[in-house]
Design a protein around this motif. Sequence first.
Motif, PDB file in Angstrom:
ATOM      1  N   THR A 113      -3.262   1.929  -4.099  1.00 24.61           N
ATOM      2  CA  THR A 113      -3.318   3.360  -3.806  1.00 24.61           C
ATOM      3  C   THR A 113      -4.772   3.797  -3.669  1.00 24.61           C
ATOM      4  OG1 THR A 113      -3.350   3.914  -6.164  1.00 24.61           O
ATOM      5  CG2 THR A 113      -1.191   3.857  -5.082  1.00 24.61           C
ATOM      6  N   PHE A 114      -4.949   5.053  -3.255  1.00 24.65           N
ATOM      7  CA  PHE A 114      -6.272   5.679  -3.252  1.00 24.65           C
ATOM      8  C   PHE A 114      -6.140   6.983  -4.017  1.00 24.65           C
ATOM      9  CE2 PHE A 114      -9.984   7.967  -1.850  1.00 24.65           C
ATOM     10  CZ  PHE A 114     -10.938   6.973  -1.739  1.00 24.65           C
TER      11      PHE A 114
ATOM     12  N   LEU B  71       0.857  -1.185   0.000  1.00 25.08           N
ATOM     13  CA  LEU B  71       0.000   0.000   0.000  1.00 25.08           C
ATOM     14  C   LEU B  71       0.892   1.233   0.000  1.00 25.08           C
ATOM     15  CD1 LEU B  71      -1.738  -2.379   1.263  1.00 25.08           C
ATOM     16  CD2 LEU B  71      -3.125  -0.584   2.268  1.00 25.08           C
ATOM     17  N   VAL B  72       0.574   2.208  -0.865  1.00 29.57           N
ATOM     18  CA  VAL B  72       1.474   3.333  -1.116  1.00 29.57           C
ATOM     19  C   VAL B  72       0.730   4.659  -0.993  1.00 29.57           C
ATOM     20  CG1 VAL B  72       3.035   4.409  -2.787  1.00 29.57           C
ATOM     21  CG2 VAL B  72       2.843   1.912  -2.699  1.00 29.57           C
ATOM     22  N   ASP B  73       1.375   5.626  -0.347  1.00 31.25           N
ATOM     23  CA  ASP B  73       0.835   6.981  -0.276  1.00 31.25           C
ATOM     24  C   ASP B  73       2.007   7.957  -0.282  1.00 31.25           C
ATOM     25  OD1 ASP B  73      -1.355   8.861  -0.010  1.00 31.25           O
ATOM     26  OD2 ASP B  73      -0.649   9.212   2.032  1.00 31.25           O
TER      27      ASP B  73
ATOM     28  N   GLY C  34       5.180   6.659   1.811  1.00 34.73           N
ATOM     29  CA  GLY C  34       4.696   5.807   2.892  1.00 34.73           C
ATOM     30  C   GLY C  34       4.254   4.469   2.340  1.00 34.73           C
ATOM     31  N   LEU C  35       4.665   3.394   3.001  1.00 32.39           N
ATOM     32  CA  LEU C  35       4.304   2.034   2.590  1.00 32.39           C
ATOM     33  C   LEU C  35       3.653   1.330   3.766  1.00 32.39           C
ATOM     34  CD1 LEU C  35       7.716   1.001   0.952  1.00 32.39           C
ATOM     35  CD2 LEU C  35       5.751   2.035  -0.197  1.00 32.39           C
ATOM     36  N   LEU C  36       2.639   0.534   3.487  1.00 32.96           N
ATOM     37  CA  LEU C  36       2.121  -0.401   4.477  1.00 32.96           C
ATOM     38  C   LEU C  36       2.322  -1.776   3.870  1.00 32.96           C
ATOM     39  CD1 LEU C  36      -1.187  -0.121   6.547  1.00 32.96           C
ATOM     40  CD2 LEU C  36      -0.098  -2.290   5.986  1.00 32.96           C
TER      41      LEU C  36
ATOM     42  N   ASP D  16      -0.193   9.397  -7.722  1.00 35.14           N
ATOM     43  CA  ASP D  16       0.922   8.766  -7.005  1.00 35.14           C
ATOM     44  C   ASP D  16       1.777   7.871  -7.904  1.00 35.14           C
ATOM     45  OD1 ASP D  16      -1.379   9.326  -5.144  1.00 35.14           O
ATOM     46  OD2 ASP D  16       0.147   8.881  -3.650  1.00 35.14           O
ATOM     47  N   TRP D  17       1.126   6.932  -8.576  1.00 33.23           N
ATOM     48  CA  TRP D  17       1.886   5.968  -9.360  1.00 33.23           C
ATOM     49  C   TRP D  17       2.577   6.612 -10.560  1.00 33.23           C
ATOM     50  CZ3 TRP D  17       4.641   2.292  -8.294  1.00 33.23           C
ATOM     51  CH2 TRP D  17       4.914   1.206  -9.123  1.00 33.23           C
ATOM     52  N   PRO D  18       1.906   7.471 -11.347  1.00 30.63           N
ATOM     53  CA  PRO D  18       2.622   8.175 -12.414  1.00 30.63           C
ATOM     54  C   PRO D  18       3.756   9.054 -11.888  1.00 30.63           C
ATOM     55  CG  PRO D  18       0.270   8.313 -12.777  1.00 30.63           C
ATOM     56  CD  PRO D  18       0.459   7.739 -11.402  1.00 30.63           C
TER      57      PRO D  18
END
Length: 289
Positions: free
Chosen positions: A178-179, A120-122, A137-139, A185-187
């Motif tokens: 992601t949300f 999970l990425v933010d 941030g990673l979970l 975020d990903w791009p």
Amino acid sequence: MIDERLRSRLEQLNRGSLPASTLPAQSAQPASAASKVAAPLRPRAVKPIEGLLRRGMVAQNEAGEHLRILLPLEELWPGGEDLALKRHAQLSGQEIPPPKPGENQDLAHFIRSFPHDLLLVDLETCGLSGSSLFLIGLLRFVEGQLAVELLLARNYAEERAVLASFWQATRPTSLIVTFNGKSFDWPMIADRSARHLLFRGSRKPELAHVDFLHHARRRWRKQLPDCKLQTLERHICGRGRTGDIPGSQIPAAYQQFVRTGKDHEMNAILLHNAIDLVTLLDIGLRLAG
């Protein structure tokens, strides 16, 4: 029987509660009617965690150094790891129906990847698209437990090292979650990695990616005023925040941290990012169910 005001006055004089037999009888309510009345939601507040920045350890890779802060999920969400693992076990035992035409299997992929292949990425950035990022941030499942891992650039020069550590945390089977990160975020991770030439002479890993924004809108848009992450956090997860920093203030707060080294607002940014990830996990498990 005595009325409520007289009962309260007698209790004060006697310094104790009156026997239940003296209390006025409650009018009976049919079970069907009572079930339709939802209890008021009282979100549990997430308390600030002091000294997050000072808990960081310097991480080093071929791109340089940055700060790494590891927070067990239990510290951020007491009982959350046990709840998540039990929920996953329950969902894994259910037969997944075939997708309808036009549907994808994002949620099934999420369950299959949990916990070892889930990432999970933010992000926290210095502004809009095209600006640098300073926190990933990673979970994920790390050191035998679910944990939030915060990769922080203490100054602008450490962005490259933060990105390198992010890619080191991935593997070919990783699922990125992601949300509202499909368009941001990903791009942005891909763009900043290219700017820093992290994959010069090699191909960037192609990882599976699931974003929960549209899934959340399909599930809850008729119930809520909007489907922002913190709206879902409050109304769906029943979780609130105290002392949170608004996202719009984060870029300026980071710039102030870089100039002065004062960590008060930086601690708030770190906690803001960590709780976003906890909520993302919570929402994912609810959507999958």
